[in-house]
Design a protein around this motif. Structure first.
Motif, PDB file in Angstrom:
ATOM      1  N   ALA A 182       0.838  -1.200   0.000  1.00  0.00           N
ATOM      2  CA  ALA A 182       0.000   0.000   0.000  1.00  0.00           C
ATOM      3  C   ALA A 182       0.869   1.245   0.000  1.00  0.00           C
ATOM      4  O   ALA A 182       1.921   1.284   0.641  1.00  0.00           O
ATOM      5  CB  ALA A 182      -0.910  -0.003   1.224  1.00  0.00           C
ATOM      6  N   LYS A 183       0.450   2.262  -0.742  1.00  0.00           N
ATOM      7  CA  LYS A 183       1.163   3.525  -0.799  1.00  0.00           C
ATOM      8  C   LYS A 183       0.617   4.461   0.279  1.00  0.00           C
ATOM      9  O   LYS A 183      -0.538   4.888   0.206  1.00  0.00           O
ATOM     10  CB  LYS A 183       0.989   4.167  -2.173  1.00  0.00           C
ATOM     11  N   PRO A 184       1.413   4.806   1.277  1.00  0.00           N
ATOM     12  CA  PRO A 184       0.894   5.657   2.363  1.00  0.00           C
ATOM     13  C   PRO A 184       0.642   7.098   1.937  1.00  0.00           C
ATOM     14  O   PRO A 184      -0.199   7.787   2.519  1.00  0.00           O
ATOM     15  CB  PRO A 184       1.997   5.581   3.420  1.00  0.00           C
ATOM     16  N   GLN A 191      14.691   7.070   2.433  1.00  0.00           N
ATOM     17  CA  GLN A 191      16.129   6.914   2.679  1.00  0.00           C
ATOM     18  C   GLN A 191      16.301   5.993   3.870  1.00  0.00           C
ATOM     19  O   GLN A 191      15.753   6.236   4.946  1.00  0.00           O
ATOM     20  CB  GLN A 191      16.827   8.248   2.946  1.00  0.00           C
ATOM     21  N   VAL A 192      17.079   4.926   3.658  1.00  0.00           N
ATOM     22  CA  VAL A 192      17.390   3.971   4.719  1.00  0.00           C
ATOM     23  C   VAL A 192      18.852   4.185   5.098  1.00  0.00           C
ATOM     24  O   VAL A 192      19.758   3.799   4.362  1.00  0.00           O
ATOM     25  CB  VAL A 192      17.157   2.517   4.264  1.00  0.00           C
ATOM     26  N   SER A 193      19.078   4.822   6.222  1.00  0.00           N
ATOM     27  CA  SER A 193      20.441   5.156   6.654  1.00  0.00           C
ATOM     28  C   SER A 193      20.427   5.481   8.139  1.00  0.00           C
ATOM     29  O   SER A 193      19.458   6.045   8.647  1.00  0.00           O
ATOM     30  CB  SER A 193      20.979   6.393   5.918  1.00  0.00           C
ATOM     31  N   ARG A 194      21.506   5.169   8.802  1.00  0.00           N
ATOM     32  CA  ARG A 194      21.658   5.640  10.169  1.00  0.00           C
ATOM     33  C   ARG A 194      21.871   7.153  10.156  1.00  0.00           C
ATOM     34  O   ARG A 194      22.363   7.716   9.186  1.00  0.00           O
ATOM     35  CB  ARG A 194      22.851   4.948  10.847  1.00  0.00           C
ATOM     36  N   VAL A 251      12.280  -3.489   6.135  1.00  0.00           N
ATOM     37  CA  VAL A 251      12.815  -2.537   5.154  1.00  0.00           C
ATOM     38  C   VAL A 251      12.354  -2.877   3.740  1.00  0.00           C
ATOM     39  O   VAL A 251      11.995  -1.988   2.963  1.00  0.00           O
ATOM     40  CB  VAL A 251      14.357  -2.493   5.228  1.00  0.00           C
ATOM     41  N   ALA A 252      12.349  -4.150   3.384  1.00  0.00           N
ATOM     42  CA  ALA A 252      11.942  -4.534   2.027  1.00  0.00           C
ATOM     43  C   ALA A 252      10.518  -4.085   1.742  1.00  0.00           C
ATOM     44  O   ALA A 252      10.218  -3.568   0.656  1.00  0.00           O
ATOM     45  CB  ALA A 252      12.077  -6.043   1.847  1.00  0.00           C
ATOM     46  N   ALA A 253       9.611  -4.257   2.702  1.00  0.00           N
ATOM     47  CA  ALA A 253       8.219  -3.835   2.518  1.00  0.00           C
ATOM     48  C   ALA A 253       8.113  -2.319   2.417  1.00  0.00           C
ATOM     49  O   ALA A 253       7.330  -1.794   1.610  1.00  0.00           O
ATOM     50  CB  ALA A 253       7.361  -4.347   3.670  1.00  0.00           C
ATOM     51  N   LEU A 254       8.896  -1.608   3.213  1.00  0.00           N
ATOM     52  CA  LEU A 254       8.885  -0.150   3.156  1.00  0.00           C
ATOM     53  C   LEU A 254       9.392   0.353   1.810  1.00  0.00           C
ATOM     54  O   LEU A 254       8.862   1.314   1.244  1.00  0.00           O
ATOM     55  CB  LEU A 254       9.740   0.432   4.295  1.00  0.00           C
ATOM     56  N   LEU A 255      10.409  -0.299   1.272  1.00  0.00           N
ATOM     57  CA  LEU A 255      10.917   0.064  -0.047  1.00  0.00           C
ATOM     58  C   LEU A 255       9.841  -0.148  -1.104  1.00  0.00           C
ATOM     59  O   LEU A 255       9.669   0.671  -2.017  1.00  0.00           O
ATOM     60  CB  LEU A 255      12.168  -0.758  -0.387  1.00  0.00           C
ATOM     61  N   SER A 256       9.113  -1.236  -0.981  1.00  0.00           N
ATOM     62  CA  SER A 256       8.072  -1.543  -1.965  1.00  0.00           C
ATOM     63  C   SER A 256       6.944  -0.518  -1.954  1.00  0.00           C
ATOM     64  O   SER A 256       6.224  -0.370  -2.942  1.00  0.00           O
ATOM     65  CB  SER A 256       7.499  -2.945  -1.696  1.00  0.00           C
ATOM     66  N   SER A 257       6.795   0.196  -0.841  1.00  0.00           N
ATOM     67  CA  SER A 257       5.723   1.185  -0.748  1.00  0.00           C
ATOM     68  C   SER A 257       6.162   2.571  -1.210  1.00  0.00           C
ATOM     69  O   SER A 257       5.363   3.510  -1.221  1.00  0.00           O
ATOM     70  CB  SER A 257       5.219   1.282   0.701  1.00  0.00           C
ATOM     71  N   GLU A 276      20.239  -2.281  -1.989  1.00  0.00           N
ATOM     72  CA  GLU A 276      18.987  -2.892  -1.533  1.00  0.00           C
ATOM     73  C   GLU A 276      17.792  -2.231  -2.227  1.00  0.00           C
ATOM     74  O   GLU A 276      16.848  -2.927  -2.641  1.00  0.00           O
ATOM     75  CB  GLU A 276      18.870  -2.748  -0.022  1.00  0.00           C
ATOM     76  N   ALA A 277      17.829  -0.913  -2.362  1.00  0.00           N
ATOM     77  CA  ALA A 277      16.744  -0.211  -3.049  1.00  0.00           C
ATOM     78  C   ALA A 277      16.700  -0.578  -4.519  1.00  0.00           C
ATOM     79  O   ALA A 277      15.619  -0.762  -5.096  1.00  0.00           O
ATOM     80  CB  ALA A 277      16.919   1.301  -2.880  1.00  0.00           C
ATOM     81  N   MET A 278      17.855  -0.706  -5.155  1.00  0.00           N
ATOM     82  CA  MET A 278      17.895  -1.092  -6.564  1.00  0.00           C
ATOM     83  C   MET A 278      17.373  -2.513  -6.750  1.00  0.00           C
ATOM     84  O   MET A 278      16.688  -2.796  -7.737  1.00  0.00           O
ATOM     85  CB  MET A 278      19.325  -0.960  -7.105  1.00  0.00           C
ATOM     86  N   ALA A 279      17.675  -3.391  -5.794  1.00  0.00           N
ATOM     87  CA  ALA A 279      17.165  -4.761  -5.865  1.00  0.00           C
ATOM     88  C   ALA A 279      15.655  -4.791  -5.753  1.00  0.00           C
ATOM     89  O   ALA A 279      15.002  -5.717  -6.233  1.00  0.00           O
ATOM     90  CB  ALA A 279      17.792  -5.615  -4.760  1.00  0.00           C
ATOM     91  N   ASN A 280      15.081  -3.753  -5.126  1.00  0.00           N
ATOM     92  CA  ASN A 280      13.638  -3.625  -4.997  1.00  0.00           C
ATOM     93  C   ASN A 280      13.018  -2.966  -6.225  1.00  0.00           C
ATOM     94  O   ASN A 280      11.827  -2.682  -6.253  1.00  0.00           O
ATOM     95  CB  ASN A 280      13.297  -2.809  -3.741  1.00  0.00           C
ATOM     96  N   GLU A 281      13.846  -2.745  -7.243  1.00  0.00           N
ATOM     97  CA  GLU A 281      13.412  -2.128  -8.503  1.00  0.00           C
ATOM     98  C   GLU A 281      12.901  -0.700  -8.298  1.00  0.00           C
ATOM     99  O   GLU A 281      11.906  -0.279  -8.895  1.00  0.00           O
ATOM    100  CB  GLU A 281      12.351  -2.987  -9.208  1.00  0.00           C
ATOM    101  N   LEU A 282      13.598   0.018  -7.434  1.00  0.00           N
ATOM    102  CA  LEU A 282      13.302   1.430  -7.241  1.00  0.00           C
ATOM    103  C   LEU A 282      14.328   2.268  -7.989  1.00  0.00           C
ATOM    104  O   LEU A 282      15.517   1.908  -8.028  1.00  0.00           O
ATOM    105  CB  LEU A 282      13.364   1.804  -5.758  1.00  0.00           C
TER     106      LEU A 282
END
Length: 375
Positions: A182-184, A191-194, A251-257, A276-282
């Motif tokens: 689902a798209k929130p 961005q996934v980063s510390r 994280v994978a689910a968040l990327l997909s959204s 990881e984001a590129m692997a999610n096809e983003l």
């Protein structure tokens, strides 16, 4: 082969910690016996993930990572466990403590450098200490060509150069395949980063002020700069569009959204989150800095470091052109396949120590060579 992986702890969920949580079970699956030694114990999901996979984790239960008492504890541990053929070390100060603890023990040591920049390399008086410490390691593995260049420039010694090699980081691309989600928000950047000095979430927050109100930014991660970035969002009046989720296991689910992944950094050793984001096809838009540039260039888009105007323009252009967005996403997916973690594991297994100067231990190079042949 029995291998001991040494790292500070799993309290911090950074690239090195996440990578080790993936690599160790895979090495065990390839017939090796790998255990982990941490300076400090923790109860994070990475720690539990390794234990659930049957990985033995030893802890020195250090109150402080920087206490020299770690040298004595590590040396005692190594004497009690002569079965480990290779000791593979990650992160400072484990780098120092293991080198000092193993001195004179004829135990092959391997070091992985995970960054192109650190505080030691900004102070000249650390150079001779680092040269001494690095000389205790029969192999110095760099996670990117940029990391190799940085460590070469810092050490300025031919001996160190002869022992350097590049083994680029890898991602289990199967775990990051895009799924229905689902798209929130109408348009979501992620961005996934510390939140550390190496990362630059500030630029993403500033870019929000230049983008339409239906564009939101989701930040995944924790760290000492989280409060400062959150305050910046409030100060720029975009707090309703900047969402700070903390550390997450999904994280994978968040990327997909999300629609676009941003990797805004001040410096990087490699850019694991970008892969990881590129692997999610983003489609990925990243800072044009060493380490990250080599991962993204030619697949995703790069913007000048710290330039929120160009970043906002690139985001806006992709959102307005779904066809271009789709094409870049496909290019990113193809690039991610070249960084699959299986490739990294194979390179680790094929690594060979080169010529070295072994201080006080003329046999370490020969012993390390023999140990790595077994890999």
């Amino acid at each position: 082969m029995n291998i001991l992986q040494v790292i500070n702890s799993f309290k911090v969920i950074g690239g090195a910690e996440r990578l080790l949580s993936e690599i160790v079970p895979m090495m065990n699956a390839h017939g090796h016996h790998v255990e982990v030694l941490v300076l400090q114990d923790s109860d994070t999901f990475l720690n539990r993930k390794l234990k659930d996979a049957g990985v033995v984790i030893h802890s020195l239960n250090m109150k402080s990572l920087y206490s020299p008492l770690a040298i004595w504890k590590i040396r005692r541990f190594l004497k009690q466990h002569p079965e480990f053929s290779v000791v593979h070390v990650h992160l400072f100060p484990s780098l120092y403590w293991v080198a000092f603890a193993a001195s004179g023990m004829n135990r092959p040591l391997v070091w992985t450098e995970h960054s192109t920049k650190n505080k030691r390399w900004t102070k000249w008086y650390f150079r001779p200490i680092d040269r001494l410490v690095y000389s205790q390691y029969c192999k110095l593995i760099c996670i990117s060509p940029a990391t190799l260049s940085a460590i070469r420039q810092w050490t300025k010694t031919a001996e160190d150069s002869s022992r350097l090699c590049v083994v680029e980081n890898g991602v289990d691309t199967r775990k990051f395949r895009k799924t229905a989600a689902a798209k929130p928000y109408r348009h979501t950047l992620i961005q996934v980063s510390r939140f550390t000095a190496a990362k630059d979430q500030d630029t993403v927050v500033r870019a929000l002020t230049l983008l339409p109100n239906d564009v939101h930014a989701v930040f995944v991660g924790e760290g000492e700069r989280l409060s400062a970035v959150s305050q910046l969002a409030t100060g720029l009046n975009v707090q309703e569009r900047a969402h700070f989720l903390g550390a997450r296991q999904d994280v994978a689910a968040l990327l997909s959204s999300a629609d676009i992944a941003i990797q805004s950094s001040n410096w990087e050793g490699f850019g694991l989150a970008a892969v990881e984001a590129m692997a999610n096809e983003l489609p990925v838009i990243a800072s044009d800095v060493d380490g990250l540039r080599q991962v993204v260039e030619g697949a995703g888009l790069l913007f000048p470091h710290g330039n929120e105007t160009v970043l906002a323009q690139q985001v806006d252009a992709l959102l307005k052109n779904p066809g271009k967005c789709h094409d870049i996403a496909k290019q990113c997916l193809q690039r991610a396949q070249t960084y699959d973690i299986s490739i990294m594991v194979k390179k680790w297994r094929n690594t060979r120590p080169g010529r070295e100067r072994a201080v006080g231990n003329p046999h370490r190079g020969e012993q390390g060579q023999e140990a790595f042949r077994e890999l």
